[in-house]
Structures are given as C-alpha cells and as structure tokens.
Design an enzyme around this catalytic site. Structure first.
Site, PDB file in Angstrom:
ATOM      1  N   CYS A 190      36.713  60.128  39.205  1.00  0.00           N
ATOM      2  CA  CYS A 190      37.004  60.129  37.763  1.00  0.00           C
ATOM      3  C   CYS A 190      35.816  60.461  36.882  1.00  0.00           C
ATOM      4  O   CYS A 190      35.916  61.323  36.010  1.00  0.00           O
ATOM      5  CB  CYS A 190      37.559  58.768  37.354  1.00  0.00           C
ATOM      6  SG  CYS A 190      39.177  58.457  38.052  1.00  0.00           S
ATOM      7  N   GLU A 208      45.698  55.366  32.424  1.00  0.00           N
ATOM      8  CA  GLU A 208      45.350  54.270  33.350  1.00  0.00           C
ATOM      9  C   GLU A 208      43.857  53.998  33.280  1.00  0.00           C
ATOM     10  O   GLU A 208      43.071  54.902  33.023  1.00  0.00           O
ATOM     11  CB  GLU A 208      45.772  54.644  34.780  1.00  0.00           C
ATOM     12  CG  GLU A 208      45.257  55.999  35.298  1.00  0.00           C
ATOM     13  CD  GLU A 208      43.883  55.964  35.915  1.00  0.00           C
ATOM     14  OE1 GLU A 208      43.391  54.861  36.186  1.00  0.00           O
ATOM     15  OE2 GLU A 208      43.305  57.043  36.126  1.00  0.00           O
ATOM     16  N   LEU A 239      42.389  52.166  35.970  1.00  0.00           N
ATOM     17  CA  LEU A 239      42.310  51.511  37.277  1.00  0.00           C
ATOM     18  C   LEU A 239      41.036  51.941  37.988  1.00  0.00           C
ATOM     19  O   LEU A 239      40.790  53.136  38.123  1.00  0.00           O
ATOM     20  CB  LEU A 239      43.505  51.916  38.150  1.00  0.00           C
ATOM     21  CG  LEU A 239      44.894  51.760  37.529  1.00  0.00           C
ATOM     22  CD1 LEU A 239      45.952  52.324  38.461  1.00  0.00           C
ATOM     23  CD2 LEU A 239      45.162  50.289  37.222  1.00  0.00           C
ATOM     24  N   GLY A 262      20.947  52.583  40.056  1.00  0.00           N
ATOM     25  CA  GLY A 262      21.197  52.926  41.454  1.00  0.00           C
ATOM     26  C   GLY A 262      20.980  54.397  41.721  1.00  0.00           C
ATOM     27  O   GLY A 262      20.156  55.044  41.070  1.00  0.00           O
TER      28      GLY A 262
HETATM   29  C1  UDX Z   1      36.430  54.520  37.055  1.00  0.00           C
HETATM   30  C2  UDX Z   1      36.732  53.635  35.845  1.00  0.00           C
HETATM   31  O1  UDX Z   1      36.031  52.394  35.983  1.00  0.00           O
HETATM   32  C3  UDX Z   1      38.222  53.413  35.705  1.00  0.00           C
HETATM   33  O2  UDX Z   1      38.488  52.659  34.541  1.00  0.00           O
HETATM   34  C4  UDX Z   1      38.891  54.781  35.603  1.00  0.00           C
HETATM   35  O3  UDX Z   1      40.250  54.681  35.416  1.00  0.00           O
HETATM   36  C5  UDX Z   1      38.567  55.617  36.845  1.00  0.00           C
HETATM   37  O4  UDX Z   1      37.150  55.744  36.951  1.00  0.00           O
HETATM   38  P1  UDX Z   1      36.215  54.207  39.681  1.00  0.00           P
HETATM   39  O5  UDX Z   1      35.891  55.655  39.737  1.00  0.00           O
HETATM   40  O6  UDX Z   1      37.194  53.677  40.666  1.00  0.00           O
HETATM   41  O7  UDX Z   1      36.791  53.823  38.237  1.00  0.00           O
HETATM   42  O8  UDX Z   1      34.865  53.400  39.904  1.00  0.00           O
HETATM   43  P2  UDX Z   1      33.849  52.506  39.063  1.00  0.00           P
HETATM   44  O9  UDX Z   1      33.906  51.114  39.543  1.00  0.00           O
HETATM   45  O10 UDX Z   1      34.029  52.695  37.613  1.00  0.00           O
HETATM   46  O11 UDX Z   1      32.456  53.117  39.533  1.00  0.00           O
HETATM   47  C6  UDX Z   1      32.140  54.491  39.334  1.00  0.00           C
HETATM   48  C7  UDX Z   1      30.772  54.802  39.879  1.00  0.00           C
HETATM   49  O12 UDX Z   1      29.759  54.203  39.069  1.00  0.00           O
HETATM   50  C8  UDX Z   1      30.520  54.308  41.305  1.00  0.00           C
HETATM   51  O13 UDX Z   1      29.854  55.325  42.029  1.00  0.00           O
HETATM   52  C9  UDX Z   1      29.615  53.104  41.115  1.00  0.00           C
HETATM   53  O14 UDX Z   1      28.784  52.876  42.221  1.00  0.00           O
HETATM   54  C10 UDX Z   1      28.825  53.527  39.899  1.00  0.00           C
HETATM   55  N1  UDX Z   1      28.265  52.401  39.124  1.00  0.00           N
HETATM   56  C11 UDX Z   1      29.106  51.504  38.521  1.00  0.00           C
HETATM   57  C12 UDX Z   1      26.890  52.277  38.963  1.00  0.00           C
HETATM   58  O15 UDX Z   1      26.116  53.078  39.494  1.00  0.00           O
HETATM   59  N2  UDX Z   1      26.401  51.257  38.184  1.00  0.00           N
HETATM   60  C13 UDX Z   1      27.216  50.358  37.563  1.00  0.00           C
HETATM   61  O16 UDX Z   1      26.701  49.477  36.860  1.00  0.00           O
HETATM   62  C14 UDX Z   1      28.605  50.484  37.748  1.00  0.00           C
END
Ligand code: UDX
Length: 446
Positions: A258, A149, A151, A251
């Site tokens: 994940c 996945e 997601l 950030g």
């Molecule tokens: C992630 C993957 O995107 C997804 O494909 C996988 O299946 C599960 O892990 P998720 O953990 O839900 O999803 O969050 P995501 O939107 O990827 O963000 C992860 C972290 O990165 C967050 O803490 C977010 O704040 C941070 N982030 C994201 C940044 O600091 N900068 C960015 O540019 C993008």
C-alpha cells in the site's frame, strides 16, 4: 440478519476476504466472487489462500453465512456490492483501474436499487468517473459510495472490527446511511462526506503515515552522525500529544503493497493536476535510500562485501504476514548479491526462492547465520528477539549484528559478544568485542 441486504464482494484478495469475513461475523449474508478458480476452490474447501491472523477462524465460524463463486451473476441478489479489487500502479505511476472497470462490466443485472461501494484505493475523481459510466449505461438504479479500507496486514481482522473510524463518501445521503447501517455493532466515529473527500482521506492517511516514517528515519540518520539515540528521541517527541507515538519507529524503510503504491499515486495525482508534491517526492526518495544504508553499514565493519556471507533475517515486509510486496528485504538482498556477497535468508513464513535467485533460503535462523560474517535483522519477527545468543555467536564466522529494526538491546547484545549496528543509535565495532566464554549449545534457542 433480518432485513439487511446480502453483501456481494468483488475480489477474494486480502481486502475482499477480510471484508467479507467480518461482515459475515457482524451477521450479514455474504457472497464473495473472484475470477481465479483455484482461489474459489480453496475457499470452498475451507483453505485460506494467504497468511492473515484470525481470518481462518472468522471464516470458519461464519461458514454458513459466507459463500464463494466464480459467477458475477450470483451477486444479482446482493443489495450492496463491495469492490475489493487490486489497483496496482501503471508504468506512468497512475493507478491501474482496469480491474475496477472489469467489475463494472460484470455487474449483475437487476432492476432493484443496488449500492456499489468502492473499498479499493483509487485516485480522487474515480467515483465521479464511475458514476458517469453507470449513468451512461442507464444504471441509475445503482448508487455509488466510497468507503475506503484502513486494514493493516497482520491486524486486518482487528482493524475491521475495531477501527479508528469509518469513512463514507456518497453522492446521495440515503446511500451513505445504508452503508453506515451495515457496520451496526461497531462503535467508532463515522466520517460522512462527499466521494472525492473520502477518496482523498485514504490517500492522505497512507501518505502521512509514510511521511512520519521517512521523517524519523532521517532523524535516525542524523542521530548516527551526532551520537544521539533515535529510540529515546522518538519516545521524547512522540509523548507530545500533538504528535503521538505511532508510526515513529526508525528502521530499514517502509514496504508493503500500500504505502509505495498510494504515496506514488497521490504524488502522480497531484502532478496530473498541475501540482508538484515536493514533500512526497522526498518521502519516497528517503525510503529508497534507507533500505540501501544497510549495505554501507555492513561495509563499515566488513570492508568490501564480495565473498562475505550475510544472513538476511526476515523477508516479509513486516511481521505476521507472508507478503513480500515492496519488501525492503528484496532490495537489501539484491544489493548484497550485486556486491558479490553470499546471501542466506530466513523467514518463518515468507518464501523468496523464486525472487532472490542466487540467495539460499534457510529453514532456521541458526542455519542462516552459520558461517556468516554478519546477520541483518530486516523484519522484526518475535523469533529474532533471541538472536544475540551464544549459539548464534559461535555459529557465525564474525559476530556482527546489523539490527535494521532496533529490535535488540545494544548493551545486552554487546555483552553477549556481538558487534552491534542499529538504526540511529551508537554502534560498537568488531574490534571492541570483549573476550567471551565458549557457548554451551542450547537447543532451539533461536
Ligand atoms: C498500511 C496502512 O497501515 C493501512 O491502514 C492501509 O490500509 C494499508 O497500508 P500495511 O501495509 O499492512 O498497512 O502495513 P503497516 O503496518 O502500515 O506498515 C507498513 C510499513 O511501514 C512496514 O514495512 C513497516 O515495517 C513500516 N513501518 C511501520 C516502519 O518502518 N515504522 C513504523 O513506525 C511503522
């Protein structure tokens, strides 16, 4: 859906429920099995056990096609079984596959052809091991497929229905084709490959996304030293079509259930195979240090933090979820408490009262910032875009905003009477604040 197999799902967690709900939305009959009675009771009573946009609606409109059970035997009629269980890290950094093995032990008996599809993120080589275990039990009627996945929390339903790709790794081509057929109606590239490669695609994707974020965070840290603005830098770099703009926001570091787990698992997997994955070691370390830089930023303006009141705004690891697993807020708030600061937290949905003992969780932003020496934006919730208001400024003891997500406009924030410190952009000190008009209270402005 006529002729299509019933889909059984092991695990009513995030992945299992979203997968079940979306397959039901595509017209399939779905049975979701979990071992936690409260969770199954809640689902039967039409209550979604966690916050995920759109999920409750999708479950509600497919209520007739989706059923919930505690009994694995109820999955006997399912032609395809998806494993959507947790694979948390163990003390050694390996993935804990015990829930996967339990699901295997619970496989309902049938003489019919049945497909076992791994959605959970697992180390490369898991498919081979499961195949061997199935064969050892005489379950040659069960086919095994890896279908990872992708997601993201907060957009999981959309990510399922409009994915960038579907990855299917199978030992037998016809099993892969049968899984692909379940996604009929979704228009996206399908990567058909072997099981090990499908497992690696998932780990490599998350590792690369984390690497991009750690990279831009390090660029941001250098920007601070040389007077550049990482927002412009990320824009200018990201417009290169070979690089792209996504996952390039500097950030306070990445979090969530994940990234940390999968990056460590890939590093560990490489190590177990005799390869030291140096780049990932750095990616992890950069992320750890990035969370802690908030403390030195506060100290730069406030000196020692003992007795200072700090509002920590946003607890969830990202907006639109109440998930706090591996959230940067936990490290930041705990470090502040360790420094002797008074910590007041706010989040619209996440609750940290049992995790941040000693911090006060507030119901509103205004309550959290009242009497504070600084407000730190940790999660970019929409509500915080209005933070630089007169109400907030007048409620704070010192008008200092540390913007851990570069959510606010630095110039506007300064004009509103705040000292500002972002990530990778020029800061403005408290001493340089212009005289400001006393606030006219605006109710509900934050
Ligand atoms: C992630 C993957 O995107 C997804 O494909 C996988 O299946 C599960 O892990 P998720 O953990 O839900 O999803 O969050 P995501 O939107 O990827 O963000 C992860 C972290 O990165 C967050 O803490 C977010 O704040 C941070 N982030 C994201 C940044 O600091 N900068 C960015 O540019 C993008």
């Amino acid at each position: 859906m006529a002729g299509s197999p019933t889909i059984g799902i092991f695990g009513a967690g995030w992945v299992g429920l979203v997968t079940g709900a979306c397959f039901a939305d595509l017209g399939h009959d779905v049975i979701v099995r979990d071992v936690v009675p409260e969770r199954i009771d809640a689902l039967k009573a039409a209550r979604t056990p966690f916050h995920e946009p759109e999920l409750s609606d999708v479950l509600a409109r497919n209520a007739e096609r989706i059923h919930y059970t505690l009994e694995a035997d109820d999955l006997a009629s399912a032609g395809v079984l998806f494993i959507c269980v947790q694979t948390p890290p163990t003390y050694s950094g390996d993935a804990d596959l015990s829930y996967v093995w339990t699901a295997l032990d619970d496989l309902p008996h049938t003489d019919e052809r049945q497909l076992l599809v791994m959605k959970s993120t697992v180390p490369v080589g898991t498919g081979e091991k499961v195949r061997a275990a199935l064969d050892a039990r005489g379950l040659t009627n069960v086919g095994y497929i890896s279908n990872p996945e992708f997601l993201a929390e907060g957009t999981a339903v959309r990510d399922f229905m409009k994915p960038d790709r579907i990855v299917i790794g199978a030992f037998e081509a016809e099993d892969g084709a049968a899984v692909e057929a379940l996604y009929a109606g979704i228009d996206t590239p399908v990567v058909r490959t072997d099981v090990a490669s499908a497992e690696m695609i998932k780990l490599a994707a998350n590792a690369f996304l984390s690497t991009r974020i750690s990279f831009i965070n390090e660029i941001a840290n250098v920007c601070e030293l040389v007077g550049a603005d990482v927002q412009s830098v990320a824009q200018g770099v990201g417009l290169d079509h070979r690089l792209g703009p996504h996952f390039f926001r500097a950030g306070v570091g990445w979090g969530g259930s994940c990234f940390g787990k999968d990056v460590s698992a890939l590093k560990q997997l490489a190590g177990n195979s005799g390869y030291h994955f140096q780049l990932l070691a750095a990616v992890i370390e950069v992320n750890e240090l990035q969370k802690r830089r908030v403390i030195s930023k506060l100290e730069k303006h406030l000196g020692r933090l003992r007795g200072k009141t700090i509002a920590v705004l946003g607890l969830a690891f990202k907006p639109d979820t109440d998930d706090m697993r591996d959230a940067p807020s936990l490290v930041i708030a705990s470090r502040l408490l360790a420094e002797g600061a008074v910590v007041r937290t706010w989040d619209p949905v996440a609750d940290a009262r049992d995790r941040l003992i000693g911090a006060t969780q507030c119901a509103t932003v205004l309550e959290a910032v009242t009497g504070a020496d600084a407000a730190v934006i940790v999660t970019e919730w929409e509500e915080l875009r209005q933070l630089a208001s007169a109400d907030v400024r007048d409620a704070m003891r010192l008008p200092l905003i540390v913007d851990g997500r570069n959510l606010l406009d630095p110039a506007e924030t300064r004009r509103a009477g705040f000292a500002y410190e972002g990530v990778g952009r020029p800061s403005s000190p408290l001493e340089a604040l212009p005289e400001t008009e006393p606030a006219v209270p605006v109710s509900g402005s934050t």
